[in-house]
Design an enzyme around this catalytic site. Structure first.
Site, PDB file in Angstrom:
ATOM      1  N   SER A  78     -95.094   4.838  53.570  1.00 19.04           N
ATOM      2  CA  SER A  78     -96.473   4.098  54.073  1.00 19.04           C
ATOM      3  C   SER A  78     -96.307   2.570  54.601  1.00 19.04           C
ATOM      4  O   SER A  78     -97.020   1.767  54.160  1.00 19.04           O
ATOM      5  CB  SER A  78     -97.685   4.454  53.172  1.00 19.04           C
ATOM      6  OG  SER A  78     -97.464   3.927  51.562  1.00 19.04           O
ATOM      7  N   THR A 180    -100.394   0.977  49.552  1.00 21.42           N
ATOM      8  CA  THR A 180     -99.843  -0.099  49.992  1.00 21.42           C
ATOM      9  C   THR A 180     -98.742  -0.688  49.244  1.00 21.42           C
ATOM     10  O   THR A 180     -99.662  -0.405  47.373  1.00 21.42           O
ATOM     11  CB  THR A 180    -100.543  -0.800  50.282  1.00 21.42           C
ATOM     12  OG1 THR A 180    -101.166  -0.850  51.770  1.00 21.42           O
ATOM     13  CG2 THR A 180    -100.432  -2.677  50.194  1.00 21.42           C
ATOM     14  N   THR A 198     -97.593  -3.563  54.012  1.00 24.95           N
ATOM     15  CA  THR A 198     -98.035  -1.513  54.166  1.00 24.95           C
ATOM     16  C   THR A 198     -97.738  -1.676  55.975  1.00 24.95           C
ATOM     17  O   THR A 198     -97.439  -2.414  56.277  1.00 24.95           O
ATOM     18  CB  THR A 198     -99.507  -1.447  54.101  1.00 24.95           C
ATOM     19  OG1 THR A 198     -99.289  -0.585  54.144  1.00 24.95           O
ATOM     20  CG2 THR A 198     -99.986  -2.294  54.627  1.00 24.95           C
ATOM     21  N   ARG A 208    -105.277  -2.341  64.615  1.00 21.04           N
ATOM     22  CA  ARG A 208    -106.639  -2.066  63.351  1.00 21.04           C
ATOM     23  C   ARG A 208    -105.198  -3.320  62.378  1.00 21.04           C
ATOM     24  O   ARG A 208    -104.028  -2.663  61.945  1.00 21.04           O
ATOM     25  CB  ARG A 208    -106.644  -1.415  63.060  1.00 21.04           C
ATOM     26  CG  ARG A 208    -107.043  -1.220  62.192  1.00 21.04           C
ATOM     27  CD  ARG A 208    -106.625  -1.010  60.477  1.00 21.04           C
ATOM     28  NE  ARG A 208    -107.172  -0.303  59.537  1.00 21.04           N
ATOM     29  CZ  ARG A 208    -106.609  -0.503  58.141  1.00 21.04           C
ATOM     30  NH1 ARG A 208    -105.368  -0.554  58.221  1.00 21.04           N
ATOM     31  NH2 ARG A 208    -107.409  -0.460  56.729  1.00 21.04           N
ATOM     32  N   THR A 231    -105.436  -2.013  47.433  1.00 22.08           N
ATOM     33  CA  THR A 231    -104.266  -0.507  48.049  1.00 22.08           C
ATOM     34  C   THR A 231    -106.078   0.487  48.710  1.00 22.08           C
ATOM     35  O   THR A 231    -106.893  -0.198  47.226  1.00 22.08           O
ATOM     36  CB  THR A 231    -103.465  -0.640  47.087  1.00 22.08           C
ATOM     37  OG1 THR A 231    -102.872   0.933  48.400  1.00 22.08           O
ATOM     38  CG2 THR A 231    -104.028   0.693  46.014  1.00 22.08           C
ATOM     39  N   GLY A 232    -105.329   1.195  48.806  1.00 24.89           N
ATOM     40  CA  GLY A 232    -107.036   1.700  49.429  1.00 24.89           C
ATOM     41  C   GLY A 232    -107.818   1.531  50.610  1.00 24.89           C
ATOM     42  O   GLY A 232    -107.088   0.823  51.997  1.00 24.89           O
TER      43      GLY A 232
HETATM   44  N1  ASP Z   1    -104.600  -1.369  52.875  1.00 27.00           N
HETATM   45  C1  ASP Z   1    -104.158  -0.476  53.105  1.00 27.00           C
HETATM   46  C2  ASP Z   1    -104.523  -0.752  54.505  1.00 27.00           C
HETATM   47  O1  ASP Z   1    -105.791  -0.981  54.539  1.00 27.00           O
HETATM   48  C3  ASP Z   1    -104.050   1.300  53.540  1.00 27.00           C
HETATM   49  C4  ASP Z   1    -103.599   1.637  51.760  1.00 27.00           C
HETATM   50  O2  ASP Z   1    -103.367   0.967  51.126  1.00 27.00           O
HETATM   51  O3  ASP Z   1    -103.191   2.948  51.190  1.00 27.00           O
HETATM   52  O4  ASP Z   1    -104.186  -0.637  55.292  1.00 27.00           O
END
Ligand code: ASP
Length: 320
Positions: A78, A180, A198, A208, A231-232
């Site tokens: 990731s 991330t 990330t 994107r 994160t997320g």
């Molecule tokens: N925040 C990251 C993104 O949207 C992905 C993640 O943290 O899972 O690119």
């Protein structure tokens, strides 16, 4: 008589207001460093950062060195090398960095460079800009001595080809390979810095960009108040300027924990139905070295390294 009484009142008022100013600024100086970072891979990253913090090094150097660990690890799918690609099979990386003086640097949709965080730092230190994207970011990196490398590992390529069979884009919460690394640290001089890096959501549309390279969304540092990272699902973090929101909530007097909770609740309020199915987590520290973390769903973990807590993983509380 009248004049000296007025003088006395003026002087007392001045002393009183000076005293209240001192009350605000005369907080005890905490000289113990601390570093926190998102997810289980934060442990390896914290260990690297701690080497710098323990020698009274700068928080900025610590966070850069720290997040380079998962960036350079081909097994972490990731972040950086080995990151899962977009739906066209291209590994595109996002990263940003912020120091105690509100200096910022960021790269988005950067290909072929293992350490986007270091490119972001170069953007911060060597250009009049704060963000470079795509081919421009790559050209800048190459001109600054970074090596062009293949980031798609055989394992990530295999996973992508498997995904192509259904080609269904659905962010999956808490799958370790969609995460991330956000890292925030305070050094022995009580200065704060942060880094966030990330490969973004796996199998995203080419081009994107998520929250992670966006200052104020994926990361924010205010050296008077504290720092936050996220994160997320980045789209939901951008919608509320998440990390900036967390820091501003701390400025209003909330603890890091309360601030993270309020930010998550803002996402729930905006998107009540969607918020049950996606993951977003916030992690924050304040100037006193207090830590807070909160997520939409269960399963958001983070790692803390300080004198008292020698690099331990915690699971954040969650809204659902
Ligand atoms: N925040 C990251 C993104 O949207 C992905 C993640 O943290 O899972 O690119």
């Amino acid at each position: 008589m009248k004049t000296s009484r007025r003088k006395f009142i003026q002087t007392s008022a001045a002393i009183a207001s000076l005293a209240s100013v001192n009350k605000i600024f005369a907080q005890p100086k905490i000289t113990k460093p601390i570093v926190v970072s998102t997810w289980n891979f934060g442990v390896g990253a914290n260990a690297e950062a701690w080497k710098i913090l323990a020698k009274n090094g700068r928080a900025l150097d610590a966070v850069e060195a720290g997040v380079q660990v998962p960036e350079g690890d081909p097994k972490e799918t990731s972040v950086g090398l080995g990151g899962l690609p977009d739906r066209d099979g291209r590994v595109t990386l996002d990263a940003c960095i912020m120091d105690e003086n509100a200096n910022i640097g960021s790269v988005a949709c950067l290909e072929h460079i293992v350490h986007p965080i270091s490119v972001a730092r170069k953007v911060m230190e060597k250009t009049p800009h704060v963000m470079l994207v795509g081919d421009g970011a790559l050209q800048f990196a190459l001109a600054n001595g970074f090596k062009k490398e293949k980031l798609l590992t055989p394992e990530s390529e295999k996973a992508w080809k498997e995904w192509l069979k259904t080609a269904k884009y659905k962010p999956i919460a808490n799958i370790e390979n969609h995460d991330t690394i956000g890292m925030i640290a305070m050094d022995a001089n009580q200065n704060l810095s942060g880094a966030c890096t990330t490969s973004g959501m796996a199998y995203k549309l080419h081009g994107r960009v998520g929250d992670s390279p966006i200052i104020g969304a994926g990361l924010f540092v205010d050296n008077e108040i504290g720092a936050a990272t996220s994160t997320g699902v980045g789209e939901e973090v951008i919608r509320i300027c998440g990390s900036h929101l967390v820091v501003e909530l701390m400025r209003q007097g909330n603890s890091p924990q309360e601030a993270c909770e309020l930010a998550v609740k803002r996402i729930v309020k905006n998107q009540p139905a969607k918020s049950k199915e996606i993951q977003v987590g916030f992690l924050a520290i304040n100037k006193n070295g207090e830590v807070g973390a909160y997520a939409l769903l269960k399963g958001f973990t983070y790692a803390v390294y300080s004198d008292e807590i020698p690099n331990k993983i915690f699971e954040a509380k969650s809204y659902y």
